[in-house]
Write a protein that holds these residues in place. Structure first.
Motif, PDB file in Angstrom:
ATOM      1  N   SER A   1     145.227 114.185  56.288  1.00  0.00           N
ATOM      2  CA  SER A   1     146.189 115.013  57.005  1.00  0.00           C
ATOM      3  C   SER A   1     147.145 115.569  55.960  1.00  0.00           C
ATOM      4  O   SER A   1     147.688 114.816  55.158  1.00  0.00           O
ATOM      5  N   GLN A   2     147.309 116.879  55.936  1.00  0.00           N
ATOM      6  CA  GLN A   2     148.160 117.427  54.884  1.00  0.00           C
ATOM      7  C   GLN A   2     149.098 118.513  55.412  1.00  0.00           C
ATOM      8  O   GLN A   2     148.812 119.187  56.391  1.00  0.00           O
ATOM      9  N   LEU A   3     150.204 118.623  54.715  1.00  0.00           N
ATOM     10  CA  LEU A   3     151.244 119.591  55.061  1.00  0.00           C
ATOM     11  C   LEU A   3     151.571 120.378  53.798  1.00  0.00           C
ATOM     12  O   LEU A   3     151.999 119.802  52.798  1.00  0.00           O
ATOM     13  N   SER A   4     151.316 121.677  53.829  1.00  0.00           N
ATOM     14  CA  SER A   4     151.577 122.514  52.652  1.00  0.00           C
ATOM     15  C   SER A   4     152.773 123.419  52.922  1.00  0.00           C
ATOM     16  O   SER A   4     152.861 124.048  53.984  1.00  0.00           O
ATOM     17  N   ILE A   5     153.669 123.483  51.965  1.00  0.00           N
ATOM     18  CA  ILE A   5     154.828 124.369  52.060  1.00  0.00           C
ATOM     19  C   ILE A   5     154.688 125.402  50.942  1.00  0.00           C
ATOM     20  O   ILE A   5     154.722 125.047  49.759  1.00  0.00           O
ATOM     21  N   ALA A   6     154.511 126.653  51.325  1.00  0.00           N
ATOM     22  CA  ALA A   6     154.400 127.732  50.341  1.00  0.00           C
ATOM     23  C   ALA A   6     155.756 128.422  50.239  1.00  0.00           C
ATOM     24  O   ALA A   6     156.173 129.139  51.159  1.00  0.00           O
ATOM     25  N   GLU A   7     156.450 128.176  49.151  1.00  0.00           N
ATOM     26  CA  GLU A   7     157.767 128.800  48.937  1.00  0.00           C
ATOM     27  C   GLU A   7     157.548 130.080  48.134  1.00  0.00           C
ATOM     28  O   GLU A   7     157.170 130.022  46.954  1.00  0.00           O
ATOM     29  N   VAL A   8     157.757 131.184  48.783  1.00  0.00           N
ATOM     30  CA  VAL A   8     157.446 132.470  48.157  1.00  0.00           C
ATOM     31  C   VAL A   8     158.473 132.779  47.068  1.00  0.00           C
ATOM     32  O   VAL A   8     159.683 132.664  47.281  1.00  0.00           O
ATOM     33  N   LEU A   9     157.960 133.103  45.882  1.00  0.00           N
ATOM     34  CA  LEU A   9     158.827 133.425  44.748  1.00  0.00           C
ATOM     35  C   LEU A   9     158.965 134.943  44.683  1.00  0.00           C
ATOM     36  O   LEU A   9     158.306 135.623  43.907  1.00  0.00           O
TER      37      LEU A   9
ATOM     38  N   GLN B   1     150.729 123.648  43.305  1.00  0.00           N
ATOM     39  CA  GLN B   1     149.967 124.782  42.788  1.00  0.00           C
ATOM     40  C   GLN B   1     150.804 126.051  42.917  1.00  0.00           C
ATOM     41  O   GLN B   1     151.802 126.070  43.649  1.00  0.00           O
ATOM     42  N   ILE B   2     150.366 127.076  42.218  1.00  0.00           N
ATOM     43  CA  ILE B   2     150.985 128.391  42.375  1.00  0.00           C
ATOM     44  C   ILE B   2     149.886 129.343  42.803  1.00  0.00           C
ATOM     45  O   ILE B   2     148.808 129.360  42.193  1.00  0.00           O
ATOM     46  N   VAL B   3     150.123 130.074  43.865  1.00  0.00           N
ATOM     47  CA  VAL B   3     149.116 131.015  44.346  1.00  0.00           C
ATOM     48  C   VAL B   3     149.739 132.413  44.458  1.00  0.00           C
ATOM     49  O   VAL B   3     150.954 132.560  44.577  1.00  0.00           O
ATOM     50  N   THR B   4     148.850 133.379  44.404  1.00  0.00           N
ATOM     51  CA  THR B   4     149.301 134.745  44.632  1.00  0.00           C
ATOM     52  C   THR B   4     149.646 134.883  46.103  1.00  0.00           C
ATOM     53  O   THR B   4     148.860 134.509  46.968  1.00  0.00           O
ATOM     54  N   PHE B   5     150.823 135.410  46.382  1.00  0.00           N
ATOM     55  CA  PHE B   5     151.276 135.451  47.779  1.00  0.00           C
ATOM     56  C   PHE B   5     152.192 136.657  47.951  1.00  0.00           C
ATOM     57  O   PHE B   5     153.416 136.538  47.891  1.00  0.00           O
ATOM     58  N   PRO B   6     151.618 137.812  48.130  1.00  0.00           N
ATOM     59  CA  PRO B   6     152.440 139.037  48.178  1.00  0.00           C
ATOM     60  C   PRO B   6     153.149 139.213  49.519  1.00  0.00           C
ATOM     61  O   PRO B   6     152.795 140.066  50.318  1.00  0.00           O
ATOM     62  N   LEU B   7     154.157 138.393  49.737  1.00  0.00           N
ATOM     63  CA  LEU B   7     154.903 138.482  50.998  1.00  0.00           C
ATOM     64  C   LEU B   7     156.368 138.723  50.667  1.00  0.00           C
ATOM     65  O   LEU B   7     156.924 138.108  49.768  1.00  0.00           O
ATOM     66  N   SER B   8     156.945 139.649  51.387  1.00  0.00           N
ATOM     67  CA  SER B   8     158.377 139.871  51.183  1.00  0.00           C
ATOM     68  C   SER B   8     159.038 140.176  52.519  1.00  0.00           C
ATOM     69  O   SER B   8     158.390 140.670  53.447  1.00  0.00           O
ATOM     70  N   ALA B   9     160.297 139.840  52.601  1.00  0.00           N
ATOM     71  CA  ALA B   9     161.053 140.105  53.830  1.00  0.00           C
ATOM     72  C   ALA B   9     162.401 140.721  53.438  1.00  0.00           C
ATOM     73  O   ALA B   9     163.110 140.164  52.595  1.00  0.00           O
ATOM     74  N   ARG B  10     162.699 141.869  54.011  1.00  0.00           N
ATOM     75  CA  ARG B  10     163.930 142.589  53.634  1.00  0.00           C
ATOM     76  C   ARG B  10     164.682 143.023  54.897  1.00  0.00           C
ATOM     77  O   ARG B  10     164.062 143.361  55.904  1.00  0.00           O
ATOM     78  N   ARG B  11     165.962 143.008  54.765  1.00  0.00           N
ATOM     79  CA  ARG B  11     166.796 143.607  55.806  1.00  0.00           C
ATOM     80  C   ARG B  11     167.089 145.030  55.355  1.00  0.00           C
ATOM     81  O   ARG B  11     167.684 145.220  54.289  1.00  0.00           O
TER      82      ARG B  11
END
Lengths: 544, 241
Positions: free
Chosen positions: A354-362, A426-436
């Protein structure tokens, strides 16, 4: 003078000849055929329960085709070691280097390196650490002159200086765990491996601090990776890390005497790093045990009942007959084999992950630092094997005598207590951004269909985003709801994990976060039979 | 091969009579229920059970149950239809020695049957918990002589005590003294206890203490067989007077 040998003296001559021949034989004269060298820690410093680099260099005059076993003493009772196994293939006169990440729990005992070919031990080497090499943090400096950071010893806490050469730079960012600050003053870019470059960049991206001193001394044209990190002047943030440039050579004696180096280093060290949302407390939300499945329990009950009924009938029929005992013995033997096989199969099948992954977007690097907490559940004990994909480093969260198969990228061990926790990074490519883009207008780019059920979080308030908002949404201020209202987050793993993540995010004042489940198979670790496994994956990104 | 006639007759009734079948069914059902109740994973992690494995606990329960049923059927506390008591056999033409040996053999074989029938449930525990099934073979070296000795003592009590109450009382007293009392004795006397002997055999394998204990119970069974023969003689003597 004449010496006459008589009696015992004459008989000693052949003995002396044999001894002399043995002393001159090639095996006695030959230099050691294998040489093992190892350097542990950053400049020899170890931080407790943190990953430390271990660089091993094996040179051999004769070919070696075996395995290098690195036994790191664990702190657990009985002293069973944590073992790292590295395949070793050294040609005659050749060398092989291995870079490992180890966690030292007991610095009083040495790390033992053993080279084996089959069952034959070819070499053994001990790397001694000692409690005097245990520190709270390290300031690493890449400088030809090993001086200038002596002031650290006089500071509060146990933080020490490590003067490095290019060869000492780790090849994985995880090895920088114990490093508080990296100072670059002298660098020969041509001898830096691409893995070492990447490790520095990835470490800074997720919170590392880099101070580049006197960049005019460096041949930046050959170190593009470093040039891209540098701000035009002063300081810049890179991902979650900080890069600062000191135009003057702070290591110059006059500058040191004026305290310029000291002031700059202390200012950087005092700069609080962004707290990680993936706190180790998240591992507690994962299940630690699981009962047998209902179907298995039912099948066991049915087989047991069947056995009792059949035994009764057989006793009635064969009890008085000639040869009845043979039939009874055969029946009991077959029943024992069937039930044992079924139970052993159920035991194996009960092992799950059972695993829980947290991807913190840089943001804005288009990458994410992923921390995965995994609970390997073997409710009835027994052995487990998990596969660690490329680019992921994993270790046990608590001290446990497991074996890391570095070649096959597997972790093997047993779970006498029924459960063991791992942490993988790990570090993965994660092209996510959130802007106001306006007071109440939010734009989310990237992520695509991997994102479902996203929420906006801000200081104990939650805003549930619709699943099909198409990248842009006008926020309705009336739809914010308090997180602390009972039932808001749910009691499943995802809900409890989000509650803990929100508490971590509360430490960053005046920030809004986008948090939600993601479907991404790249994250985490694997087992041989993933059917019974479950994974919760959450992305966390700060809204800019 | 000539089979002891007393043993042959007693065993046939113990295996085929309705009451015996019901008794064996209940015994197996109890073991099955215990095996099923030991399935929750957390049970194996309770502190006491971590020290003494569940499999060992199960073997001890099985040994005590088998010993009780063997002695209870021999003493007449559980009456098996058709099985001859010592009083009936005293009136038969069989020599006292044949009767004594027959009773010992009956007890030992019945104990072996009960222990054997319980093996599949042990196999469930062994498979689930990953513990070696060889533990049963080790324990059997002690468990069988103990159950056989109790069976022989039960048969003796059936011929010595005419009152059902007295017979049951002495039977239970014997069980309590051997199973509970001997276990509470200080070391090394506690190895007289079948519970301690089973634990020793399962944990440490066959050692001197285990074999001495097993020999002691085998000797007790033989002594009870001899006493049965003497008692048959005495009954016959009384009847002739």
């Amino acid at each position: 003078m004449t010496i006459r040998l008589q009696g015992h003296g004459l008989r000693a001559v052949p003995l002396l000849l044999v001894v002399g021949l043995l002393a001159l034989s090639p095996s006695a004269r030959a230099a050691p055929t294998m040489e093992v060298r190892a350097v542990i820690g950053m400049g020899g410093w170890i931080t407790p329960a943190e990953t430390a680099p271990l660089r091993i260099d094996v040179r051999s005059a004769s070919p070696v085709d075996g395995v290098l076993a690195v036994e790191v003493p664990s702190g657990i009772r009985g002293g069973a070691p944590v073992t790292h196994l590295v395949p070793l293939h050294v040609p005659a006169g050749g060398r092989q280097q291995a870079n490992l990440d180890v966690v030292v729990h007991d610095p009083r005992r040495p790390v033992v390196l053993v080279i084996r070919e089959g069952r034959v031990e070819r070499a053994r080497h001990e790397v001694r650490i000692g409690v005097g090499r245990v520190v709270d943090g390290v300031v690493a400096a890449l400088t030809q002159e090993a001086a200038g950071l002596e002031f650290l010893a006089a500071m509060e806490g146990k933080r020490r200086a490590a003067y490095l050469t290019e060869a000492d730079l780790p090849v994985r960012w995880q090895s920088y765990d114990g490093v508080d600050l990296l100072i670059v003053r002298d660098l020969e870019p041509r001898v830096v491996l691409s893995a070492q470059e990447r490790a520095v960049v990835e470490w800074i991206a997720q919170g590392g601090r880099l101070l580049v001193v006197a960049p005019h001394r460096l041949t930046l044209s050959e170190a593009r990776w470093l040039r891209d990190l540098l701000p035009p002047r002063g300081r810049r943030t890179y991902g979650r890390g900080v890069v600062e440039v000191a135009a003057e050579d702070l290591f110059a004696p006059d500058r040191r005497a004026r305290g310029d180096l000291r002031n700059q280093v202390l200012a950087l060290l005092d700069d609080a790093a962004t707290p990680s949302a993936a706190d180790p407390a998240l591992s507690t939300v994962l299940p630690s045990t699981r009962p047998l499945s209902g179907g298995t329990q039912l099948a066991l009950a049915f087989l047991s009942l069947l056995y009792v009924v059949a035994a009764r009938r057989l006793l009635h029929r064969c009890g008085a007959s000639r040869g009845g005992w043979i039939a009874m013995a055969a029946f009991v033997g077959v029943s024992t084999a069937v039930l044992h096989t079924f139970a052993a199969g159920a035991r194996t099948a009960a092992t799950s992950l059972s695993q829980l992954s947290i991807a913190e977007v840089l943001d804005p690097l288009g990458q994410a630092r992923v921390t995965t907490y995994a609970s390997i559940i073997a409710p009835y004990g027994g052995r487990f094997v998990v596969r660690v994909p490329d680019g992921v480093t994993a270790r046990t969260l608590t001290d446990a005598p497991v074996t890391y198969e570095e070649g096959r990228r597997e972790i093997r061990g047993s779970t006498p207590a029924g459960q063991i926790s791992l942490v993988a990074r790990q570090i993965v490519t994660f092209p996510l951004s959130a802007r106001r883009v306006g007071p109440d207008i939010l734009v989310v780019a990237g992520g695509g269909s991997r994102l479902q059920g996203l929420v906006l979080y801000r200081q104990r308030q939650l805003y549930r985003l619709p699943s099909d908002f198409g990248g842009m949404i006008r926020l309705d201020p009336s739809r914010w709801e308090p997180v602390d209202r009972p039932g808001t987050l749910g009691v499943d793993v995802a809900g409890r994990a989000m509650d803990l993540i929100f508490r971590q995010l509360d430490r960053t004042v005046d920030a809004t976060w986008l948090v939600g489940p993601i479907a991404d198979d790249r994250l985490g670790i694997r087992t041989e039979r993933p059917a019974g496994d479950d994974a919760v994956r959450l992305a966390v990104i700060e809204v800019r | 091969m000539r089979v002891n006639p007393v043993f042959r007759s007693d065993l046939r009734h113990r295996l085929t009579s309705r009451k015996a079948a019901a008794m064996i069914t209940v015994y197996l059902a109890v073991l099955g229920a215990l095996a099923f109740l030991s399935l929750p994973p957390d049970l194996g992690r309770l502190d006491d059970l971590r020290q003494e494995s569940l499999l060992l606990a199960f073997i001890i329960v099985e040994t005590v149950l088998a010993a009780y049923l063997t002695s209870a059927t021999a003493s007449g506390e559980i009456v098996v239809e058709g099985e001859k008591t010592m009083w009936d056999l005293a009136a038969s033409p069989f020599p006292p020695g044949v009767i004594g040996r027959g009773k010992i053999l009956t007890g030992a074989t019945f104990a072996l049957l009960l222990m054997g029938l319980g093996t599949p449930f042990l196999a469930i525990l062994s498979g689930i918990r990953g513990e070696p099934l060889q533990a049963l073979a080790r324990a059997a070296v002690v468990a069988l002589p103990f159950a056989a000795a109790l069976g022989a003592l039960g048969a003796l009590y059936a011929g010595v005590f005419e009152s059902d109450f007295t017979r049951s009382f002495v039977h239970w007293l014997t069980l309590l003294v051997l199973v509970v009392g001997a276990t509470a004795l200080p070391a090394p006397w506690d190895t007289l206890s079948p519970v301690r002997l089973v634990m020793l055999a399962v944990r440490d394998g066959w050692g001197l203490r285990v074999f001495l204990g097993a020999a002691l119970y085998a000797a007790l069974a033989a002594a009870a067989g001899l006493a049965i023969s003497r008692r048959v003689d005495a009954i016959r003597g009384t009847a002739q007077e």
